[in-house]
Motif scaffolding. Structure first.
Motif, PDB file in Angstrom:
ATOM      1  N   ASP A   1       0.822  -1.212   0.000  1.00 13.13           N
ATOM      2  CA  ASP A   1       0.000   0.000   0.000  1.00 13.13           C
ATOM      3  C   ASP A   1       0.858   1.265   0.000  1.00 13.13           C
ATOM      4  N   GLY A   2       2.069   1.142   0.501  1.00 13.77           N
ATOM      5  CA  GLY A   2       2.959   2.305   0.533  1.00 13.77           C
ATOM      6  C   GLY A   2       3.434   2.747  -0.840  1.00 13.77           C
ATOM      7  N   THR A   3       3.145   1.956  -1.875  1.00 13.16           N
ATOM      8  CA  THR A   3       3.586   2.324  -3.234  1.00 13.16           C
ATOM      9  C   THR A   3       2.419   2.732  -4.117  1.00 13.16           C
ATOM     10  N   SER A   4       1.302   3.124  -3.516  1.00 14.81           N
ATOM     11  CA  SER A   4       0.092   3.357  -4.314  1.00 14.81           C
ATOM     12  C   SER A   4      -0.086   4.810  -4.746  1.00 14.81           C
ATOM     13  N   ALA A   5       1.003   5.579  -4.771  1.00 16.15           N
ATOM     14  CA  ALA A   5       0.930   6.986  -5.197  1.00 16.15           C
ATOM     15  C   ALA A   5       0.505   7.079  -6.667  1.00 16.15           C
ATOM     16  N   PRO A   6      -0.109   8.203  -7.046  1.00 16.69           N
ATOM     17  CA  PRO A   6      -0.514   8.374  -8.447  1.00 16.69           C
ATOM     18  C   PRO A   6       0.648   8.846  -9.318  1.00 16.69           C
ATOM     19  N   PHE A   7       0.458   8.757 -10.619  1.00 15.65           N
ATOM     20  CA  PHE A   7       1.417   9.302 -11.596  1.00 15.65           C
ATOM     21  C   PHE A   7       1.586  10.798 -11.352  1.00 15.65           C
ATOM     22  N   ASP A   8       2.815  11.255 -11.545  1.00  8.64           N
ATOM     23  CA  ASP A   8       3.111  12.685 -11.383  1.00  8.64           C
ATOM     24  C   ASP A   8       4.134  13.050 -12.457  1.00  8.64           C
ATOM     25  N   PRO A   9       3.812  14.015 -13.316  1.00  9.10           N
ATOM     26  CA  PRO A   9       4.697  14.296 -14.465  1.00  9.10           C
ATOM     27  C   PRO A   9       6.096  14.777 -14.054  1.00  9.10           C
ATOM     28  N   VAL A  10       6.177  15.522 -12.953  1.00  9.10           N
ATOM     29  CA  VAL A  10       7.500  15.976 -12.503  1.00  9.10           C
ATOM     30  C   VAL A  10       8.345  14.785 -12.048  1.00  9.10           C
ATOM     31  N   MET A  11       7.720  13.873 -11.290  1.00  9.99           N
ATOM     32  CA  MET A  11       8.455  12.693 -10.831  1.00  9.99           C
ATOM     33  C   MET A  11       8.811  11.784 -12.009  1.00  9.99           C
ATOM     34  N   PHE A  12       7.932  11.721 -13.005  1.00  3.67           N
ATOM     35  CA  PHE A  12       8.195  10.917 -14.212  1.00  3.67           C
ATOM     36  C   PHE A  12       9.503  11.366 -14.852  1.00  3.67           C
ATOM     37  N   GLU A  13       9.685  12.672 -14.953  1.00  9.00           N
ATOM     38  CA  GLU A  13      10.909  13.197 -15.566  1.00  9.00           C
ATOM     39  C   GLU A  13      12.130  12.900 -14.681  1.00  9.00           C
TER      40      GLU A  13
END
Lengths: 310, 310
Positions: free
Chosen positions: A226-238
């Protein structure tokens, strides 16, 4: 917010590690039965690495801002860390959490004196997407995208190097990506050439899928991590695209088995996310120079019991 | 065998610690949520402190004797340590164990290549009382009364002092008494004045009862702390009488609850014996100068699951 994080050089990593030293633990690095090593961030106050980032952020924000109180959004461990830091600094704290968060995490936040606001996943994701925190009175600390939080996580790197100067590879569980970005920046500053491997569960392989389709995938978490269930984030993607050298996805059944074997064979409690890196290490990545980050141990007793008897 | 153990001075403790260093781990000393500290001997190879004593004994016995193979008698953890040391030294090993020993311990011994001989409690106690090992071909290492084993256990003391120079009190689970005698001798040599507290379960308070009646009490173990189920031994009775400052008995229900809270709150796995000292520390002995020895973590997963759901 820009993706590039500048200024995390060797001096900065050591400065942050020194700043955090009175507030966090230098966690043990223990040999794993499989070969390689485990870094027990589960032994931090609040049971996960997140205190590193939140203490760093609170220090960098400055006393007058912090006095407004702290606010974050979290699958659970960032909430616990935020509540803990706020209590240490004697300021109020409010956290927005999934209504599916483990009881141990929700109760822990409340036991630390913080206000836990539970939302459905859709509601919470909308709260994040609309940056609802900008209308709130407290200082908002982003649980993984904040540069200060990420820089705080880099403090783990000098500890690893002190215990294992010849480290060659580090395996890191990835949710929002703050931990692995901090670790990658720390190694880039202190020992370039260390291979940084990101690991997720096949029950929510957000970043692997994102890099495959080059954008936000359509995925709903179906994992005990459950600790890895964060949503997509374009800044983190880069950021992840430029900092992570390799990605691994672990079958959900393996994650479950690994939580049990960490308890019975290694004698440590890991939550689902905390077991990911060890699972990936056992699966062919257990060279003597490999470190797996056991990121957290916040698991309901009933869930641990269930995994032990499967 | 005489009760007095001579020659364990500061130089000897450091010499033994140096001898053992390549073979064992310097285990972490972590802050406990209650205050005080926990020494995680559960993270030793084979999951308990026993490797300290068995490596020390094997070294002191000498190569030619050791080549005959090793033999011990054990509730489980000494068996695992003996098997591990024998495998490291590439000699055969046979262990005599209670037929009620946890599966994890019996299977662990066999996985290490040793021969596990299971006996009923009565049969095993007779085997010990008649010193049956004297008719066997291997070198017998007594799991708790051996002076070499006890001296090996003193190696834990320099580690504690390195991490907590101001230690004032150490709480130690007691079965046969080898661990607490080694620790008491180590502190007497390196920091006299540290208070040594022995702890057992009310389900088998052998030594408390022995000191009350000044001799062997009539008791049958009824405790999940299977690692403390050793029988009365007159030599150990004399040693414990002179070395231990205080005794505590923990209610069996508290031991069970403490195993669960160590897992959910501290994120570590302790077997019943391993939870005893922490239980005693939480119960009014959690000053900053107190260290509780978490002696071992060898617990069947099914048993841990049971304790987590009580």
């Amino acid at each position: 917010m820009t993706a590039a994080i500048h200024g995390v050089d060797a001096a900065r990593v050591h400065e942050v590690a020194g700043l955090l030293a009175p507030h966090i633990r230098q966690t043990p690095l223990i040999p794993a039965p499989s070969g390689g090593f485990l870094k027990l961030e589960s032994l931090q106050p609040t049971g996960s690495f997140k205190v590193r980032g939140f203490f760093a952020a609170a220090h960098l924000i400055g006393r007058d801002q912090v006095a407004r109180g702290l606010l974050t959004v979290s699958a659970g461990n960032a909430a616990l860390a935020c509540a803990y830091v706020a209590r240490e600094l004697q300021v109020p704290c409010r956290v927005v959490m999934f209504d599916t968060a483990p009881a141990l995490k929700v109760n822990g936040v409340r036991a630390l004196g913080a206000d836990a606001v539970l939302m459905s996943r859709d509601h919470l994701l909308e709260w994040v997407a609309t940056r609802a925190w900008e209308r709130d009175p407290e200082v908002f600390i982003h649980p993984f995208a904040s540069e200060a939080v990420i820089t705080g996580h880099s403090s783990i790197v000098p500890e690893i190097l002190a215990d294992l100067p010849d480290v060659e590879r580090v395996i890191v569980p990835v949710g929002g990506g703050g931990l692995i970005c901090g670790i990658a920046l720390g190694f880039a500053a202190l020992k370039p050439g260390v291979r940084v491997v990101g690991v997720q569960s096949e029950g929510y392989p957000l970043w692997q899928r994102a890099f495959a389709v080059n954008g936000p995938p359509s995925l709903t978490p179906d994992t005990i991590a459950d600790g890895t269930s964060a949503p997509f984030d374009p800044v983190m993607f880069e950021r992840l695209g430029s900092l992570v050298h390799e990605w691994v996805a672990v079958p959900e059944a393996t994650v479950r088995r690994t939580v049990a074997s960490l308890a019975t064979d290694v004698k440590v409690v890991a939550e689902g996310a905390g077991a990911l890196a060890y699972a990936a290490m056992v699966d062919g990545r257990s060279s003597p120079g490999t470190v797996a980050i056991l990121s957290g141990g916040n698991l309901d007793g009933s869930r641990l019991a269930e995994l032990l008897t499967e």
